[in-house]
Design a protein around this motif. Structure first.
Motif, short mmCIF file in Angstrom:
data_model
loop_
_atom_site.label_atom_id
_atom_site.label_comp_id
_atom_site.label_asym_id
_atom_site.label_seq_id
_atom_site.Cartn_x
_atom_site.Cartn_y
_atom_site.Cartn_z
N TYR A 50 0.95 -1.36 -0.06
CA TYR A 50 0.13 0.04 -0.07
C TYR A 50 0.84 1.28 0.02
N THR A 51 1.82 1.43 0.89
CA THR A 51 2.67 2.53 0.92
C THR A 51 3.63 2.52 -0.14
N GLY A 52 3.92 1.45 -0.91
CA GLY A 52 4.56 1.66 -2.12
C GLY A 52 3.96 1.96 -3.24
N THR A 53 2.55 2.15 -3.12
CA THR A 53 1.66 2.11 -4.49
C THR A 53 0.83 3.41 -4.20
N ALA A 54 0.52 3.83 -3.03
CA ALA A 54 -0.38 5.12 -3.17
C ALA A 54 0.11 6.24 -3.61
N GLY A 55 1.17 6.22 -3.64
CA GLY A 55 2.04 7.81 -4.41
C GLY A 55 2.16 7.80 -5.67
N PHE A 56 1.54 6.63 -6.37
CA PHE A 56 1.90 6.32 -8.21
C PHE A 56 0.62 6.15 -8.53
N ILE A 57 -0.32 6.61 -7.77
CA ILE A 57 -1.71 6.57 -8.48
C ILE A 57 -2.12 7.74 -9.69
N ARG A 59 -4.57 6.97 -12.66
CA ARG A 59 -5.70 7.05 -13.34
C ARG A 59 -6.92 6.67 -12.46
N ARG A 60 -8.09 6.95 -12.78
CA ARG A 60 -9.11 6.74 -11.93
C ARG A 60 -9.34 5.00 -11.61
N ALA A 64 -9.36 1.24 -7.63
CA ALA A 64 -9.72 -0.07 -7.24
C ALA A 64 -8.46 -1.03 -6.95
N MET A 65 -7.41 -0.78 -7.80
CA MET A 65 -6.41 -1.50 -7.62
C MET A 65 -5.77 -1.44 -6.21
#
Length: 200
Positions: A50-57, A59-60, A64-65
């Motif tokens: 989560y903390t390695g993904t949240a900063g790279f969102i 697209r809409r 969900a991912m």
């Protein structure tokens, strides 16, 4: 998407849980430094954290991912907590102490502390993507020794705590605050970059 992401997120939760276990059993600077094995494994195997993904969102559909990643991380922490509760029960007391300290701080403080952790984690991942792992090795001890809150690590600690603490409404509110705070911290660099771009 679920079949591709969820198993990776579960394994990432397990990796972070391993870091939590060594931190609980060792403590201090040594425990904080050794915790970094968990994030190093996540980065090396390109797992979904989560903390390695949240900063790279971008697209809409990424929302969900991200929700799938968070659910998988928590599932990995749950599996790990069940195993450790059975095999290493000496970890329960220090995990309970961490949980109690979070409850004592309250949701506002935990939210603020989670922002610091999110910023450190995204910075570490940015460096790691360029093959620079030193920031990963330093970033984890820094956020632990600062007392910053990591929503996935705390999921493991909370799941080890007694049921009356785990299922208390106060802890749920605190955890939601940590998840939100991590997200804000993970995106702090993007907020600043947008402000700088607007000034030009």
């Amino acid at each position: 998407m679920f079949r591709n992401i969820f198993p990776s997120a579960v394994l990432a939760g397990i990796c972070i849980s391993i870091g939590c276990v060594v931190n609980l059993r060792t403590g201090g600077v040594a425990g904080a430094v050794l915790f970094s094995f968990g994030l190093t494994a996540v980065v090396y195997y390109a797992l979904k954290l989560y903390t390695g993904t949240a900063g790279f969102i971008r697209r809409r559909g990424d929302w969900a991912m991200l929700a799938t990643v968070l659910a998988g991380n928590i599932a990995g922490c749950l599996l790990s907590a069940l195993a450790i509760r059975y095999a290493q029960p000496d970890c329960i007391d220090p995990a309970t102490a961490i949980t109690a300290s979070r409850i004592a701080k309250g949701p506002a403080a935990c939210f603020i502390l989670a922002i610091g952790c999110g910023f450190i984690m995204t910075t570490a991942v940015q460096f790691a993507r360029q093959g620079k792992m030193l920031c990963v090795l330093l970033g984890v001890p820094v956020f632990i020794l600062c007392g910053f809150t990591h929503s996935i690590a705390d999921a493991f600690y909370y799941l080890l705590a007694p049921a009356d603490m785990l299922f208390s409404p106060a802890l749920l509110i605190i955890y939601i605050g940590e998840v939100a705070g991590n997200f804000v911290g993970c995106n702090l660099y993007r907020i600043v970059m947008k402000m700088r771009a607007a000034e030009r």
